[in-house]
Design a protein around this motif. Structure first.
Motif, PDB file in Angstrom:
ATOM      1  N   ILE A 132       0.820  -1.156   0.048  1.00 45.95           N
ATOM      2  CA  ILE A 132       0.025   0.044   0.164  1.00 45.95           C
ATOM      3  C   ILE A 132       0.889   1.232   0.018  1.00 45.95           C
ATOM      4  CG2 ILE A 132      -1.665   1.353   1.409  1.00 45.95           C
ATOM      5  CD1 ILE A 132      -2.807  -1.045  -0.107  1.00 45.95           C
ATOM      6  N   ASP A 133       1.931   1.306   0.890  1.00 44.44           N
ATOM      7  CA  ASP A 133       2.810   2.294   0.976  1.00 44.44           C
ATOM      8  C   ASP A 133       3.583   2.514  -0.237  1.00 44.44           C
ATOM      9  OD1 ASP A 133       2.151   2.853   3.425  1.00 44.44           O
ATOM     10  OD2 ASP A 133       3.848   1.831   4.356  1.00 44.44           O
ATOM     11  N   GLU A 134       4.072   1.473  -0.997  1.00 46.15           N
ATOM     12  CA  GLU A 134       4.633   1.741  -2.452  1.00 46.15           C
ATOM     13  C   GLU A 134       3.839   2.164  -3.238  1.00 46.15           C
ATOM     14  OE1 GLU A 134       7.730  -2.322  -1.858  1.00 46.15           O
ATOM     15  OE2 GLU A 134       5.868  -2.396  -2.702  1.00 46.15           O
ATOM     16  N   SER A 135       2.485   1.694  -3.394  1.00 54.82           N
ATOM     17  CA  SER A 135       1.408   2.077  -4.416  1.00 54.82           C
ATOM     18  C   SER A 135       1.170   3.435  -4.253  1.00 54.82           C
ATOM     19  CB  SER A 135       0.138   1.421  -4.253  1.00 54.82           C
ATOM     20  OG  SER A 135       0.374  -0.060  -4.209  1.00 54.82           O
ATOM     21  N   LYS A 136       1.065   4.132  -2.943  1.00 52.27           N
ATOM     22  CA  LYS A 136       0.893   5.620  -2.621  1.00 52.27           C
ATOM     23  C   LYS A 136       2.083   6.282  -3.228  1.00 52.27           C
ATOM     24  CE  LYS A 136      -2.297   5.346   1.354  1.00 52.27           C
ATOM     25  NZ  LYS A 136      -2.270   5.360   2.803  1.00 52.27           N
ATOM     26  N   GLN A 137       3.266   5.823  -2.984  1.00 46.93           N
ATOM     27  CA  GLN A 137       4.379   6.487  -3.383  1.00 46.93           C
ATOM     28  C   GLN A 137       4.564   6.692  -4.831  1.00 46.93           C
ATOM     29  OE1 GLN A 137       7.975   4.596  -1.693  1.00 46.93           O
ATOM     30  NE2 GLN A 137       9.489   6.446  -2.100  1.00 46.93           N
ATOM     31  N   LEU A 138       4.218   5.647  -5.563  1.00 44.14           N
ATOM     32  CA  LEU A 138       4.292   5.593  -6.972  1.00 44.14           C
ATOM     33  C   LEU A 138       3.362   6.523  -7.638  1.00 44.14           C
ATOM     34  CD1 LEU A 138       5.596   4.506  -9.649  1.00 44.14           C
ATOM     35  CD2 LEU A 138       3.818   2.643  -9.528  1.00 44.14           C
ATOM     36  N   LEU A 139       2.181   6.617  -7.046  1.00 48.90           N
ATOM     37  CA  LEU A 139       0.983   7.453  -7.634  1.00 48.90           C
ATOM     38  C   LEU A 139       1.820   9.092  -7.194  1.00 48.90           C
ATOM     39  CD1 LEU A 139      -2.072   5.895  -6.216  1.00 48.90           C
ATOM     40  CD2 LEU A 139      -1.652   5.967  -8.517  1.00 48.90           C
ATOM     41  N   THR A 140       2.085   9.233  -6.044  1.00 48.08           N
ATOM     42  CA  THR A 140       2.874  10.641  -6.082  1.00 48.08           C
ATOM     43  C   THR A 140       3.789  10.915  -6.855  1.00 48.08           C
ATOM     44  OG1 THR A 140       2.177  10.511  -3.541  1.00 48.08           O
ATOM     45  CG2 THR A 140       3.848  11.998  -4.386  1.00 48.08           C
ATOM     46  N   TYR A 141       4.636  10.203  -7.227  1.00 54.38           N
ATOM     47  CA  TYR A 141       5.873  10.493  -8.183  1.00 54.38           C
ATOM     48  C   TYR A 141       5.193  10.531  -9.575  1.00 54.38           C
ATOM     49  CZ  TYR A 141       9.284   8.840  -5.092  1.00 54.38           C
ATOM     50  OH  TYR A 141      10.086   8.822  -3.938  1.00 54.38           O
ATOM     51  N   MET A 142       3.853  10.000  -9.977  1.00 55.39           N
ATOM     52  CA  MET A 142       3.312   9.969 -11.242  1.00 55.39           C
ATOM     53  C   MET A 142       2.406  11.377 -11.315  1.00 55.39           C
ATOM     54  SD  MET A 142       2.123   5.873 -11.591  1.00 55.39           S
ATOM     55  CE  MET A 142       1.108   6.051 -13.093  1.00 55.39           C
ATOM     56  N   GLY A 143       2.083  11.936 -10.385  1.00 56.13           N
ATOM     57  CA  GLY A 143       1.370  13.045 -10.369  1.00 56.13           C
ATOM     58  C   GLY A 143       0.068  12.916 -10.166  1.00 56.13           C
ATOM     59  N   LEU A 144      -0.601  11.652  -9.681  1.00 55.75           N
ATOM     60  CA  LEU A 144      -1.879  11.403  -9.534  1.00 55.75           C
ATOM     61  C   LEU A 144      -2.235  11.610  -8.142  1.00 55.75           C
ATOM     62  CD1 LEU A 144      -1.900   8.150 -11.931  1.00 55.75           C
ATOM     63  CD2 LEU A 144      -2.079  10.544 -12.606  1.00 55.75           C
ATOM     64  N   PRO A 145      -3.610  11.888  -7.784  1.00 55.38           N
ATOM     65  CA  PRO A 145      -4.053  12.180  -6.577  1.00 55.38           C
ATOM     66  C   PRO A 145      -4.467  10.887  -6.159  1.00 55.38           C
ATOM     67  CG  PRO A 145      -5.818  13.056  -8.180  1.00 55.38           C
ATOM     68  CD  PRO A 145      -4.456  12.576  -8.806  1.00 55.38           C
ATOM     69  N   TYR A 146      -4.617  10.819  -4.661  1.00 52.42           N
ATOM     70  CA  TYR A 146      -5.292   9.595  -4.072  1.00 52.42           C
ATOM     71  C   TYR A 146      -5.849  10.126  -2.919  1.00 52.42           C
ATOM     72  CZ  TYR A 146      -1.101   9.118  -0.865  1.00 52.42           C
ATOM     73  OH  TYR A 146      -0.216   9.303   0.132  1.00 52.42           O
ATOM     74  N   VAL A 147      -6.838   9.285  -2.382  1.00 49.49           N
ATOM     75  CA  VAL A 147      -7.548   9.408  -1.254  1.00 49.49           C
ATOM     76  C   VAL A 147      -7.408   8.547   0.064  1.00 49.49           C
ATOM     77  CG1 VAL A 147      -9.896  10.025  -0.301  1.00 49.49           C
ATOM     78  CG2 VAL A 147      -9.104  10.862  -2.400  1.00 49.49           C
ATOM     79  N   GLN A 148      -7.060   8.846   0.929  1.00 49.55           N
ATOM     80  CA  GLN A 148      -7.177   8.046   2.163  1.00 49.55           C
ATOM     81  C   GLN A 148      -8.336   8.027   2.894  1.00 49.55           C
ATOM     82  OE1 GLN A 148      -4.713   5.715   3.387  1.00 49.55           O
ATOM     83  NE2 GLN A 148      -6.694   5.114   4.619  1.00 49.55           N
TER      84      GLN A 148
END
Length: 339
Positions: A132-148
């Motif tokens: 989960i942490d890796e997924s959030k990190q990758l999304l951040t690098y990709m410039g994509l928003p995510y919601v917790q």
């Protein structure tokens, strides 16, 4: 897993490009599980880097998300928070299924049954905190928003749809309709030919959408009544009524109006059904989020995927270019719509 409402729902085959320029919330846990199940080596082993760390989820998140964006979709991944205490039974059942699969895998290894080994490996999927942490990190690098999400991810994703913050929800579970998602998009990240491991065959999986308003109108019921139907069938939060499927439950609700009257007439025993109903109709959600898309950090993506997890540079680089183009188009369309 969710509730089985398929027999009573109208579903439409579609093409991903038909939802171009739509912002969609994505049930992250649901999709990561799909990636772990589907993105495997021929022997059933998940993709791994040189250190033995599973990378199937990162592969799906990176390549398939960018493929969605090339079609014009703008995905916002939603991650699970603390599960409802009412879900403990379902979590225990899932744990038992995994433990049984692990025992079957050991037997298959002892007998050198390669087909069964591959089949059992595909059934054993563990989503860890690191994933989960890796997924959030990758999304951040990709410039994509995510919601917790504060609780269930599919609940938060559906709330974002019901309030118009996004256009639809990408999920495999019909529960999103119970939580109020206006449209549910299925098979949007896993489509094409899919292997049925238990039968060693491949089937075609087409993207499809389900419209909540259309289905409620067709059945002549409200969302609250749809929730009552689901409670009788059985959800992740209750076991349902024995030998009552969705068609029977629909007939009962159409005849008696609500679950209280069905219970009174049929004598069903459904513990805590009021709490389950409230969980679907008054879910724990947050408005503390944004769906702003940023710019990809190209070198961080490359370092994370290629240097750390051994992804091939020749494949990653072109997808980074595709991501940059997709984000530019997305941000331009947002700017055009503003004016």
């Amino acid at each position: 897993m969710g509730v089985n409402l398929e027999p009573i729902l109208i579903k439409h085959k579609t093409h991903i490009k038909d939802f171009s320029n739509n912002t969609v919330s994505v049930d992250a846990y649901n999709q990561i599980y799909q990636f772990l199940s589907a993105i495997r080596q021929p022997d059933g082993t998940p993709l791994m880097d040189s250190s033995g760390r599973v990378t199937s989820h990162l592969s799906g998140l990176f390549y398939r998300t960018i493929s969605l964006m090339e079609e014009g979709l703008k995905p916002v991944y939603v991650f699970d928070g603390k599960p409802s205490p009412m879900k403990l039974r379902t979590l225990e059942e899932r744990k038992a299924i995994k433990e049984n699969s692990e025992r079957e895998l050991e037997k298959a290894i002892m007998t050198s049954d390669r087909e069964k080994i591959a089949r059992m490996k595909r059934r054993i999927n563990h989503i860890t905190k690191d994933m989960i942490d890796e997924s959030k990190q990758l999304l951040t690098y990709m410039g994509l928003p995510y919601v917790q999400a504060p609780s269930e991810g599919e609940c938060q994703a559906s709330y974002m749809s019901s309030t118009g913050k996004v256009n639809a929800v990408i999920s495999q579970d019909y529960d999103c309709l119970l939580f109020g998602a206006r449209e549910v998009l299925r098979n949007f990240t896993i489509y094409g030919k899919r292997r049925v491991s238990s039968r060693n065959i491949y089937v075609t999986v087409d993207p499809e959408y389900i419209d909540l308003k259309e289905n409620l109108s067709n059945m002549n019921i409200t969302r609250s009544q749809l929730v009552d139907i689901a409670i009788m069938v059985g959800t992740d939060f209750n076991s349902g009524v024995e030998r009552v499927g969705s068609k029977t439950a629909l007939n009962l609700i159409q005849r008696y109006g609500n679950l209280e009257e069905v219970i009174r007439e049929k004598g069903y025993r459904i513990p805590q059904y009021e709490d389950v109903r409230k969980l679907f109709l008054e879910p724990e959600v947050t408005d503390d989020f944004n769906v702003t898309f940023g710019k990809p950090e190209e070198e961080k993506i490359y370092s994370f995927l290629c240097d750390l997890h051994n992804f091939g540079e020749n494949r990653v680089r072109p997808f980074i270019d595709k991501l940059k183009i997709s984000l530019q188009k997305s941000n331009q369309s947002s700017l055009d719509s503003f004016f």
